[in-house]
Write a protein that holds these residues in place. Structure first.
Motif, short mmCIF file in Angstrom:
data_model
loop_
_atom_site.label_atom_id
_atom_site.label_comp_id
_atom_site.label_asym_id
_atom_site.label_seq_id
_atom_site.Cartn_x
_atom_site.Cartn_y
_atom_site.Cartn_z
N LYS A 1 -6.94 1.60 -6.70
CA LYS A 1 -6.63 0.99 -5.40
C LYS A 1 -7.96 0.57 -4.78
O LYS A 1 -8.78 1.42 -4.42
CB LYS A 1 -5.89 1.99 -4.52
N PRO B 1 0.81 -1.24 0.00
CA PRO B 1 0.00 0.00 0.00
C PRO B 1 0.83 1.28 0.00
O PRO B 1 0.44 2.28 -0.60
CB PRO B 1 -0.83 -0.12 1.27
N ASN B 2 1.98 1.27 0.66
CA ASN B 2 2.77 2.49 0.79
C ASN B 2 3.56 2.83 -0.47
O ASN B 2 3.76 4.00 -0.79
CB ASN B 2 3.73 2.38 1.98
N THR B 3 4.02 1.79 -1.19
CA THR B 3 4.90 2.04 -2.34
C THR B 3 4.24 1.75 -3.68
O THR B 3 4.65 2.27 -4.71
CB THR B 3 6.17 1.16 -2.23
#
Length: 539
Positions: free
Chosen positions: A412, A369-371
């Motif tokens: 997403k 999720p972060n990258t």
């Protein structure tokens, strides 16, 4: 002459009006819709669609205007939707279980110009429920056929269709031809974790391409009799329902309300071959004591999803209910309804434990999720997809759209999944707190907002807990204000007055405190542990 080739191999028109015209040419006098013992042929359906389109023009509805339908499944629902889309209007389906305030919020924010509804829905008379709300853009209200007379005056469906005579044929033909494959065809509303509904825009081309692919993958055919129990306000009943049927030339059997006996009777009487639904639908049929009294041998194709599917259910659908083909799928409104799907030849374990692999032309990964980097196969990550099925965006919400879709075009989903080496996806969790009851998405934040309006409640948290046959139901954990004697019944009654029934918590539990982390966020993982203990004690 019926086409025997797969829908995926046909050069399909890419707008709804052209699709209906094409289907009339291809399938002619074949039954398109069978309702209450009467058939509407494909040619007749196209004629009705054109008549409704001219009526919309006569009402001043045109390109880009929003038309809402708040009604149960029916032939008129399909005619109205196709007629509106034929003049370039955007269809806004409303959930039939909504309260008046919930429906009014959607109508207002979507700027709906014309509403088609009925005299009675689950929460009462729709027009009466809306009467107390300001709807500045709403100019016309049309009542679809009903045995009940409404207390609020509105134009009848017959009068609406009669108004088609006032429209100029040349203007209708021009409006119909002006509809572009990339024009928005519909706006389906889906709640967010904040509880504020978002209108998802999808184009004509997206809808037709996605469900041409879906129909070909599941094996929907022109000789199928398709019983549509799933509501038309949902992608499962609308896009994977009557739209897919028209693409394939199948006969549509709309069912207004689910009733176990009516389903059994319809399967036997109309030789139903295609019956999709949430797992709970099939479990109800399997557990029906009277099932053996009916001939269900015509059943051929079942498509399920929206919840975990036991392997035994897939086997029972084949061995007991007699389905030749059973597949599971995964999708969301923002993906035009479909992301991945199993194939008919897959083993029961694969069908039950995965949501299949991506539909043709769509990229699917599990990402950090972060990258945004793809995680190794077999590892959990957020489900991201990219392709022609990604929504055009949220209506009038550019920031929310930018949050959902990356600059590179990845949507997403907010769901956590694991992909195996074959590309088959298994959904394991949700970044959002959403849970699914009978195929309906429920967002705890929306329910919690309503519960905070109850006098006597200091704090509240809602989670989804497993329960057969619904799949999941809500459990509300409530902390009372000092001196409050509020009861679980009072909490439930408040919810029933302000929320659609499927959103109302099934369980209400009073606790002294809610578990929280150092930043004051409720730890719902701990609530799930507590819920498991409470539920085991109730058995």
């Amino acid at each position: 002459m019926l086409l025997e080739s797969s829908p995926q191999n046909i050069n399909m028109p890419l707008t709804l009006p052209r699709l209906f015209g094409w289907a009339a040419q291809q399938f002619d006098t074949k039954a398109a819709i069978r309702e209450a013992g009467s058939d509407i042929s494909y040619r007749e359906l196209n004629d009705l669609r054109c008549r409704a389109g001219r009526a919309f023009l006569a009402m001043g509805v045109g390109r880009g205007d929003r038309v809402a339908i708040w009604a149960l499944n029916s032939a008129q629902w399909i005619v109205a939707a196709a007629g509106a889309q034929s003049v370039g209007a955007i269809l806004v389906p409303l959930n039939t279980r909504l309260q008046g305030s919930e429906a009014a919020d959607i109508l207002r924010r979507a700027g709906v110009k014309l509403l088609l509804t009925v005299t009675e829905l689950e929460k009462g008379e729709p027009l009466a429920m809306l009467a107390e709300h300001a709807l500045p853009d709403l100019q016309h209200q049309i009542l679809l056929p009903s045995a009940v007379t409404g207390s609020v005056e509105a134009m009848s469906w017959d009068a609406f269709l009669a108004s088609a005579a006032q429209a100029d044929d040349a203007k209708f033909i021009a409006a119909e031809r002006a509809v572009n494959p990339f024009d928005s065809a519909d706006m389906l509303f889906t709640s967010g974790t904040t509880g504020k509904a978002k209108g998802v825009l999808c184009s004509h081309e997206q809808n037709i391409r996605v469900f041409q692919s879906w129909s070909a993958t599941v094996g929907l055919r022109s000789d199928d009799n398709y019983l549509i129990v799933n509501p038309f306000f949902h992608s499962f009943g609308y896009k994977a329902g009557w739209l897919a049927a028209i693409i394939s030339g199948a006969t549509i059997l709309p069912m207004a309300k689910f009733d176990k006996r009516s389903v059994l009777e319809t399967i036997q009487r109309d030789k139903v071959t295609m019956l999709p639904g949430a797992p709970s639908l099939y479990e109800m049929l399997l557990n029906a004591p009277e099932r053996s009294d009916y001939d269900l041998s015509s059943l051929r194709l079942g498509v399920t999803g929206a919840a975990s599917v036991p392997v035994q259910l897939v086997r029972d659908m084949r061995d007991i209910l007699g389905f030749e083909t059973v597949v599971t799928a995964y999708g969301l409104t923002e993906s035009t309804g479909v992301v991945s799907i199993c194939r008919p030849e897959d083993e029961p374990e694969t069908i039950a434990t995965t949501s299949g692999r991506a539909i043709e032309g769509v990229e699917l990964i599990c990402a950090a999720p972060n990258t945004g980097e793809e995680v190794p196969r077999g590892c959990e990550g957020e489900v991201w997809l990219r392709g022609y099925n990604v929504m055009q965006g949220y209506f009038d919400m550019p920031e929310a759209t930018a949050d959902a879709i990356t600059a590179e075009g990845w949507l997403k989903t907010g769901d956590i999944g694991v992909m195996d080496e074959r590309g088959y996806l298994r959904i394991t969790d949700r970044l959002k707190d959403m849970y699914i009851m009978n195929g309906e998405n429920v967002y705890p934040a929306e329910v919690e907002k309503v519960l905070y309006g109850v006098a006597g409640i200091a704090q509240v948290a809602v989670i989804g807990v497993p329960k057969a046959p619904q799949g999941e139901v809500g459990m509300a954990f409530v902390v009372k204000k000092a001196g409050s004697d509020i009861s679980a019944q009072a909490v439930s009654e408040h919810c029933s007055q302000h929320l659609a029934r499927y959103k109302c918590p099934f369980y209400v539990e009073f606790v002294d405190i809610l578990p929280m982390n150092a930043s004051g966020k409720v730890l719902k993982t701990e609530l799930k542990i507590l819920a498991a203990t409470l539920l085991s004690s109730k058995k």
